[in-house]
Design a protein around this motif. Sequence first.
Motif, PDB file in Angstrom:
ATOM      1  N   ALA A  63       0.846  -1.191   0.000  1.00 24.94           N
ATOM      2  CA  ALA A  63       0.000   0.000   0.000  1.00 24.94           C
ATOM      3  C   ALA A  63       0.880   1.240   0.000  1.00 24.94           C
ATOM      4  N   MET A  64       0.564   2.197  -0.863  1.00 24.65           N
ATOM      5  CA  MET A  64       1.325   3.436  -0.953  1.00 24.65           C
ATOM      6  C   MET A  64       0.368   4.603  -1.134  1.00 24.65           C
ATOM      7  N   ARG A  65       0.865   5.786  -0.769  1.00 26.30           N
ATOM      8  CA  ARG A  65       0.111   7.022  -0.968  1.00 26.30           C
ATOM      9  C   ARG A  65       1.033   8.055  -1.600  1.00 26.30           C
ATOM     10  N   ILE A  66       0.438   9.037  -2.257  1.00 27.63           N
ATOM     11  CA  ILE A  66       1.212  10.113  -2.856  1.00 27.63           C
ATOM     12  C   ILE A  66       0.606  11.463  -2.487  1.00 27.63           C
ATOM     13  N   ARG A  67       1.438  12.494  -2.601  1.00 26.89           N
ATOM     14  CA  ARG A  67       0.999  13.886  -2.528  1.00 26.89           C
ATOM     15  C   ARG A  67       1.189  14.472  -3.909  1.00 26.89           C
ATOM     16  N   VAL A  68       0.279  15.354  -4.292  1.00 25.18           N
ATOM     17  CA  VAL A  68       0.377  15.996  -5.600  1.00 25.18           C
ATOM     18  C   VAL A  68       0.275  17.506  -5.405  1.00 25.18           C
ATOM     19  N   GLY A  69       1.253  18.234  -5.942  1.00 28.62           N
ATOM     20  CA  GLY A  69       1.218  19.687  -5.968  1.00 28.62           C
ATOM     21  C   GLY A  69       1.049  20.141  -7.402  1.00 28.62           C
ATOM     22  N   MET A  70       0.268  21.203  -7.607  1.00 28.89           N
ATOM     23  CA  MET A  70      -0.038  21.632  -8.973  1.00 28.89           C
ATOM     24  C   MET A  70      -0.007  23.155  -9.049  1.00 28.89           C
ATOM     25  N   GLU A  71       0.523  23.693 -10.143  1.00 28.98           N
ATOM     26  CA  GLU A  71       0.532  25.132 -10.385  1.00 28.98           C
ATOM     27  C   GLU A  71       0.591  25.369 -11.891  1.00 28.98           C
ATOM     28  N   HIS A  72      -0.129  26.384 -12.360  1.00 27.56           N
ATOM     29  CA  HIS A  72      -0.125  26.742 -13.779  1.00 27.56           C
ATOM     30  C   HIS A  72       0.535  28.103 -13.943  1.00 27.56           C
ATOM     31  N   GLY A  73       1.421  28.207 -14.918  1.00 28.65           N
ATOM     32  CA  GLY A  73       2.071  29.484 -15.191  1.00 28.65           C
ATOM     33  C   GLY A  73       3.262  29.314 -16.106  1.00 28.65           C
ATOM     34  N   PRO A  74       4.058  30.363 -16.231  1.00 27.54           N
ATOM     35  CA  PRO A  74       5.213  30.312 -17.126  1.00 27.54           C
ATOM     36  C   PRO A  74       6.347  29.487 -16.524  1.00 27.54           C
ATOM     37  N   ILE A  75       7.006  28.727 -17.374  1.00 31.32           N
ATOM     38  CA  ILE A  75       8.231  28.027 -16.982  1.00 31.32           C
ATOM     39  C   ILE A  75       9.284  28.320 -18.034  1.00 31.32           C
ATOM     40  N   GLU A  76      10.528  28.299 -17.613  1.00 34.62           N
ATOM     41  CA  GLU A  76      11.640  28.473 -18.546  1.00 34.62           C
ATOM     42  C   GLU A  76      12.232  27.097 -18.828  1.00 34.62           C
ATOM     43  N   ARG A  77      12.303  26.759 -20.096  1.00 35.07           N
ATOM     44  CA  ARG A  77      12.879  25.484 -20.526  1.00 35.07           C
ATOM     45  C   ARG A  77      14.232  25.791 -21.157  1.00 35.07           C
ATOM     46  N   THR A  78      15.306  25.278 -20.548  1.00 39.80           N
ATOM     47  CA  THR A  78      16.656  25.450 -21.088  1.00 39.80           C
ATOM     48  C   THR A  78      17.275  24.071 -21.273  1.00 39.80           C
ATOM     49  N   SER A  79      18.458  24.038 -21.818  1.00 45.97           N
ATOM     50  CA  SER A  79      19.151  22.756 -21.982  1.00 45.97           C
ATOM     51  C   SER A  79      19.491  22.135 -20.632  1.00 45.97           C
ATOM     52  N   ALA A  80      19.524  22.930 -19.570  1.00 47.30           N
ATOM     53  CA  ALA A  80      19.829  22.434 -18.231  1.00 47.30           C
ATOM     54  C   ALA A  80      18.588  21.950 -17.486  1.00 47.30           C
ATOM     55  N   GLY A  81      17.395  22.202 -18.028  1.00 47.00           N
ATOM     56  CA  GLY A  81      16.182  21.746 -17.363  1.00 47.00           C
ATOM     57  C   GLY A  81      15.111  22.810 -17.339  1.00 47.00           C
ATOM     58  N   LEU A  82      14.149  22.623 -16.441  1.00 44.79           N
ATOM     59  CA  LEU A  82      13.019  23.533 -16.284  1.00 44.79           C
ATOM     60  C   LEU A  82      13.235  24.399 -15.052  1.00 44.79           C
ATOM     61  N   PHE A  83      12.845  25.676 -15.174  1.00 46.42           N
ATOM     62  CA  PHE A  83      13.038  26.607 -14.077  1.00 46.42           C
ATOM     63  C   PHE A  83      11.849  27.541 -13.979  1.00 46.42           C
ATOM     64  N   GLY A  84      11.664  28.153 -12.819  1.00 43.13           N
ATOM     65  CA  GLY A  84      10.664  29.188 -12.648  1.00 43.13           C
ATOM     66  C   GLY A  84       9.849  29.021 -11.390  1.00 43.13           C
ATOM     67  N   THR A  85       9.229  30.105 -10.987  1.00 44.53           N
ATOM     68  CA  THR A  85       8.408  30.142  -9.787  1.00 44.53           C
ATOM     69  C   THR A  85       7.275  29.133  -9.843  1.00 44.53           C
ATOM     70  N   THR A  86       6.734  28.908 -11.037  1.00 41.73           N
ATOM     71  CA  THR A  86       5.637  27.956 -11.187  1.00 41.73           C
ATOM     72  C   THR A  86       6.043  26.572 -10.683  1.00 41.73           C
ATOM     73  N   ILE A  87       7.258  26.167 -10.986  1.00 42.52           N
ATOM     74  CA  ILE A  87       7.750  24.845 -10.558  1.00 42.52           C
ATOM     75  C   ILE A  87       7.909  24.802  -9.049  1.00 42.52           C
ATOM     76  N   TYR A  88       8.502  25.841  -8.481  1.00 39.90           N
ATOM     77  CA  TYR A  88       8.764  25.852  -7.039  1.00 39.90           C
ATOM     78  C   TYR A  88       7.469  25.938  -6.240  1.00 39.90           C
ATOM     79  N   THR A  89       6.464  26.620  -6.764  1.00 43.64           N
ATOM     80  CA  THR A  89       5.164  26.683  -6.107  1.00 43.64           C
ATOM     81  C   THR A  89       4.489  25.317  -6.122  1.00 43.64           C
ATOM     82  N   ALA A  90       4.550  24.619  -7.249  1.00 42.88           N
ATOM     83  CA  ALA A  90       3.957  23.278  -7.345  1.00 42.88           C
ATOM     84  C   ALA A  90       4.642  22.311  -6.389  1.00 42.88           C
ATOM     85  N   ALA A  91       5.947  22.448  -6.263  1.00 39.30           N
ATOM     86  CA  ALA A  91       6.715  21.549  -5.388  1.00 39.30           C
ATOM     87  C   ALA A  91       6.355  21.769  -3.923  1.00 39.30           C
TER      88      ALA A  91
END
Length: 130
Positions: free
Chosen positions: A102-130
């Motif tokens: 048996a397992m459980r999960i938590r889910v965080g969600m946020e909609h907004g702008p993200i920056e996609r670079t060769s190093a990955g995804l960045f932005g406040t939207t990601i940190y808010t969802a996390a």
Amino acid sequence: MADVDERTPAGGTTVLKTILFDDVVESTRLYDERGDDVAHRLLVQCLDLMTKVVEDGSGVVEERIGDELLCTFDDADTAAQAASELQQRVEGGYDSGVLDCAMRIRVGMEHGPIERTSAGLFGTTIYTAA
């Protein structure tokens, strides 16, 4: 709302996405109680199930980080449907025989702008969802 596709100073692009962070609850306890090999197998099994649910729900798993998934969706409605499906499938995974415990999960969600670079995804939207 259409994607914003603008070049950033870092050479990436900025787009509007809905971010889902999906985290397995009490994974540290799982390692303590079951040991490294068994806990790792159980987490991979759960993350594989979660990946399938996200992809079946028109999302993209951008990163697998330990016991978490960082996922993107084009819109919030689709992401919310996937979040609900994730909760149901993981919570019922043991009873249905899909998960070995048996397992459980938590889910965080946020909609907004993200920056996609060769190093990955960045932005406040990601940190808010996390």
